[in-house]
Design a protein around this motif. Structure first.
Motif, PDB file in Angstrom:
ATOM      1  N   PRO A  42       0.831  -1.205   0.000  1.00  0.00           N
ATOM      2  CA  PRO A  42       0.000   0.000   0.000  1.00  0.00           C
ATOM      3  C   PRO A  42       0.865   1.256   0.000  1.00  0.00           C
ATOM      4  O   PRO A  42       1.914   1.297   0.658  1.00  0.00           O
ATOM      5  N   LEU A  43       0.446   2.257  -0.771  1.00  0.00           N
ATOM      6  CA  LEU A  43       1.177   3.519  -0.831  1.00  0.00           C
ATOM      7  C   LEU A  43       0.670   4.406   0.307  1.00  0.00           C
ATOM      8  O   LEU A  43      -0.405   4.995   0.219  1.00  0.00           O
ATOM      9  N   VAL A  44       1.425   4.443   1.385  1.00  0.00           N
ATOM     10  CA  VAL A  44       1.006   5.149   2.600  1.00  0.00           C
ATOM     11  C   VAL A  44       1.506   6.589   2.567  1.00  0.00           C
ATOM     12  O   VAL A  44       2.717   6.814   2.404  1.00  0.00           O
ATOM     13  N   PRO A  45       0.620   7.579   2.714  1.00  0.00           N
ATOM     14  CA  PRO A  45       1.076   8.983   2.735  1.00  0.00           C
ATOM     15  C   PRO A  45       2.015   9.229   3.907  1.00  0.00           C
ATOM     16  O   PRO A  45       1.750   8.808   5.031  1.00  0.00           O
ATOM     17  N   ARG A  46       3.124   9.926   3.633  1.00  0.00           N
ATOM     18  CA  ARG A  46       4.100  10.244   4.672  1.00  0.00           C
ATOM     19  C   ARG A  46       4.548  11.687   4.513  1.00  0.00           C
ATOM     20  O   ARG A  46       4.535  12.241   3.428  1.00  0.00           O
ATOM     21  N   GLY A  47       4.962  12.286   5.627  1.00  0.00           N
ATOM     22  CA  GLY A  47       5.555  13.621   5.579  1.00  0.00           C
ATOM     23  C   GLY A  47       4.642  14.665   4.959  1.00  0.00           C
ATOM     24  O   GLY A  47       3.518  14.866   5.394  1.00  0.00           O
ATOM     25  N   LYS A  48       5.144  15.319   3.900  1.00  0.00           N
ATOM     26  CA  LYS A  48       4.401  16.392   3.250  1.00  0.00           C
ATOM     27  C   LYS A  48       3.079  15.883   2.680  1.00  0.00           C
ATOM     28  O   LYS A  48       2.055  16.574   2.750  1.00  0.00           O
ATOM     29  N   ALA A  49       3.097  14.662   2.125  1.00  0.00           N
ATOM     30  CA  ALA A  49       1.868  14.105   1.564  1.00  0.00           C
ATOM     31  C   ALA A  49       0.810  13.916   2.644  1.00  0.00           C
ATOM     32  O   ALA A  49      -0.385  14.138   2.411  1.00  0.00           O
ATOM     33  N   LEU A  50       1.245  13.529   3.832  1.00  0.00           N
ATOM     34  CA  LEU A  50       0.317  13.342   4.940  1.00  0.00           C
ATOM     35  C   LEU A  50      -0.227  14.683   5.422  1.00  0.00           C
ATOM     36  O   LEU A  50      -1.415  14.812   5.730  1.00  0.00           O
ATOM     37  N   ARG A  51       0.637  15.689   5.460  1.00  0.00           N
ATOM     38  CA  ARG A  51       0.188  17.032   5.836  1.00  0.00           C
ATOM     39  C   ARG A  51      -0.811  17.575   4.817  1.00  0.00           C
ATOM     40  O   ARG A  51      -1.829  18.164   5.171  1.00  0.00           O
ATOM     41  N   ASP A  52      -0.518  17.346   3.530  1.00  0.00           N
ATOM     42  CA  ASP A  52      -1.442  17.796   2.474  1.00  0.00           C
ATOM     43  C   ASP A  52      -2.798  17.109   2.603  1.00  0.00           C
ATOM     44  O   ASP A  52      -3.846  17.719   2.347  1.00  0.00           O
ATOM     45  N   LEU A  53      -2.785  15.839   2.991  1.00  0.00           N
ATOM     46  CA  LEU A  53      -4.036  15.104   3.175  1.00  0.00           C
ATOM     47  C   LEU A  53      -4.848  15.713   4.313  1.00  0.00           C
ATOM     48  O   LEU A  53      -6.080  15.808   4.230  1.00  0.00           O
ATOM     49  N   PHE A  54      -4.158  16.153   5.369  1.00  0.00           N
ATOM     50  CA  PHE A  54      -4.846  16.800   6.491  1.00  0.00           C
ATOM     51  C   PHE A  54      -5.516  18.095   6.025  1.00  0.00           C
ATOM     52  O   PHE A  54      -6.666  18.375   6.387  1.00  0.00           O
ATOM     53  N   VAL A  55      -4.798  18.891   5.208  1.00  0.00           N
ATOM     54  CA  VAL A  55      -5.368  20.144   4.689  1.00  0.00           C
ATOM     55  C   VAL A  55      -6.567  19.851   3.796  1.00  0.00           C
ATOM     56  O   VAL A  55      -7.604  20.530   3.863  1.00  0.00           O
TER      57      VAL A  55
ATOM     58  N   GLY B   2     -16.930  17.625  -1.120  1.00  0.00           N
ATOM     59  CA  GLY B   2     -16.417  17.339   0.219  1.00  0.00           C
ATOM     60  C   GLY B   2     -16.091  15.868   0.411  1.00  0.00           C
ATOM     61  O   GLY B   2     -15.038  15.517   0.943  1.00  0.00           O
ATOM     62  N   VAL B   3     -16.994  14.993  -0.053  1.00  0.00           N
ATOM     63  CA  VAL B   3     -16.759  13.546   0.071  1.00  0.00           C
ATOM     64  C   VAL B   3     -15.531  13.135  -0.742  1.00  0.00           C
ATOM     65  O   VAL B   3     -14.679  12.367  -0.280  1.00  0.00           O
ATOM     66  N   GLY B   4     -15.421  13.667  -1.971  1.00  0.00           N
ATOM     67  CA  GLY B   4     -14.285  13.325  -2.823  1.00  0.00           C
ATOM     68  C   GLY B   4     -12.968  13.796  -2.245  1.00  0.00           C
ATOM     69  O   GLY B   4     -11.959  13.071  -2.291  1.00  0.00           O
ATOM     70  N   LEU B   5     -12.939  14.997  -1.680  1.00  0.00           N
ATOM     71  CA  LEU B   5     -11.709  15.515  -1.070  1.00  0.00           C
ATOM     72  C   LEU B   5     -11.331  14.687   0.159  1.00  0.00           C
ATOM     73  O   LEU B   5     -10.144  14.428   0.397  1.00  0.00           O
ATOM     74  N   TRP B   6     -12.325  14.283   0.937  1.00  0.00           N
ATOM     75  CA  TRP B   6     -12.038  13.465   2.125  1.00  0.00           C
ATOM     76  C   TRP B   6     -11.403  12.131   1.730  1.00  0.00           C
ATOM     77  O   TRP B   6     -10.517  11.623   2.422  1.00  0.00           O
ATOM     78  N   LEU B   7     -11.877  11.577   0.607  1.00  0.00           N
ATOM     79  CA  LEU B   7     -11.339  10.295   0.134  1.00  0.00           C
ATOM     80  C   LEU B   7     -10.076  10.467  -0.710  1.00  0.00           C
ATOM     81  O   LEU B   7      -9.561   9.494  -1.263  1.00  0.00           O
ATOM     82  N   ASN B   8      -9.614  11.723  -0.831  1.00  0.00           N
ATOM     83  CA  ASN B   8      -8.370  12.026  -1.551  1.00  0.00           C
ATOM     84  C   ASN B   8      -8.450  11.616  -3.023  1.00  0.00           C
ATOM     85  O   ASN B   8      -7.505  11.050  -3.587  1.00  0.00           O
ATOM     86  N   GLN B   9      -9.588  11.918  -3.653  1.00  0.00           N
ATOM     87  CA  GLN B   9      -9.793  11.592  -5.059  1.00  0.00           C
ATOM     88  C   GLN B   9      -9.355  12.766  -5.935  1.00  0.00           C
ATOM     89  O   GLN B   9      -9.688  13.912  -5.666  1.00  0.00           O
ATOM     90  N   ARG B  10      -8.630  12.465  -6.994  1.00  0.00           N
ATOM     91  CA  ARG B  10      -8.100  13.529  -7.845  1.00  0.00           C
ATOM     92  C   ARG B  10      -9.216  14.274  -8.585  1.00  0.00           C
ATOM     93  O   ARG B  10      -9.127  15.487  -8.788  1.00  0.00           O
ATOM     94  N   TRP B  11     -10.286  13.575  -8.979  1.00  0.00           N
ATOM     95  CA  TRP B  11     -11.387  14.251  -9.668  1.00  0.00           C
ATOM     96  C   TRP B  11     -12.019  15.304  -8.764  1.00  0.00           C
ATOM     97  O   TRP B  11     -12.494  16.343  -9.240  1.00  0.00           O
ATOM     98  N   ALA B  12     -12.022  15.045  -7.440  1.00  0.00           N
ATOM     99  CA  ALA B  12     -12.599  16.009  -6.509  1.00  0.00           C
ATOM    100  C   ALA B  12     -11.732  17.266  -6.419  1.00  0.00           C
ATOM    101  O   ALA B  12     -12.247  18.368  -6.197  1.00  0.00           O
TER     102      ALA B  12
END
Length: 261
Positions: A63-76, A168-178
């Motif tokens: 699994p590609l696990v978000p780390r560091g900057k990617a994890l921070r971006d996911l929080f935003v 909102g749902v798409g952004l929460w699921l980290n979908q690029r289309w969202a």
């Protein structure tokens, strides 16, 4: 200066995520034998966790696990997702209120005129012309709107609110289309928000338009949308380069090459 460790912070909430690759060299770098049993490195924070790995197989299937900057971006992104979802819910409530008002317009008009007289003594005490105030004039203008017009307004608000919810749902699921939807939908309403500022400036409107502009720019640049900064290929390469398995694989390859040299 205190620096937030997004990796350990997330692992503290969700737990570690370990994986045992089948490649011998890479497997050895992620495994440790202890007096308490086997331990595996967490793919997110890099710490060793006791117990069996959560998964195993080729490194390419990990699994590609978000780390560091990617994890921070996911929080935003998830912060924006919550904001969009709240907007959507509020919009649906407003659409429902407008629809109800359209179906009982005359009754509400009569009720408004009856209750307005209650405030006359207070308004007269402060020498305020209540009958010709901007607030009362605006409310009375809405009573002159056709029922069909209010119906279209309710429908428009409802459609916009549903878009916000989907976004909102798409952004929460980290979908690029969202992310594309968020940029397009937010940017489309920026001219209207700017037009509102020309009529009336308020701190809330200024903060709202500033947040929307910042959100559009941040998503565009950080997610490399519309081909910016190398586009989707560069974005995926950046994600994979931050993966712990990729880091360890590169380190092992570099060490092998140095040994041969």
């Amino acid at each position: 200066m205190f620096k937030r460790d997004w990796n350990r912070r997330t692992c503290a909430k969700r737990g570690h995520l370990t994986y045992a690759p089948t490649e011998p060299d890479l497997r050895a770098r992620l495994h440790a034998a202890t007096a308490l049993g086997d331990a595996w490195r967490c793919l997110r924070c890099g710490d060793f966790a006791l117990g069996a790995p959560h998964g195993s197989g080729p490194a390419a299937d990990a699994p590609l696990v978000p780390r560091g900057k990617a994890l921070r971006d996911l929080f935003v992104l998830r912060f924006l997702a919550v904001e969009r979802a709240l907007r959507g819910v509020l919009g649906i409530l407003i659409a429902w209120a407008v629809w109800r008002f359209a179906n009982s317009q005359d009754a509400v008009h009569q009720l408004f005129d009856q209750n307005l007289t209650v405030f006359h003594p207070v308004a007269d005490h402060f020498h305020w012309d209540l009958e010709h105030s901007s607030v009362v004039d605006t409310i009375r203008k809405t009573f002159d709107y056709k029922r069909s017009t209010l119906g279209f307004v309710a429908l428009g608000v409802l459609l916009y609110s549903l878009i916000e919810l989907v976004e909102g749902v798409g952004l929460w699921l980290n979908q690029r289309w969202a992310e594309y939807l968020a940029v397009i939908a937010t940017a489309a309403f920026l001219p209207l928000e700017g037009l509102e500022l020309t009529h009336h400036v308020s701190p809330i409107k200024l903060v709202t338009i500033a947040v929307n502009i910042a959100a559009v720019l941040w998503i565009l640049l950080s997610k490399r949308l519309f081909g910016l900064r190398g586009g989707h290929a560069a974005f995926e390469a950046q994600r994979h380069s931050a993966s712990l398995l990729e880091v360890e694989h590169s380190a092992g390859t570099d060490s092998t090459q140095l040994a041969k040299a």
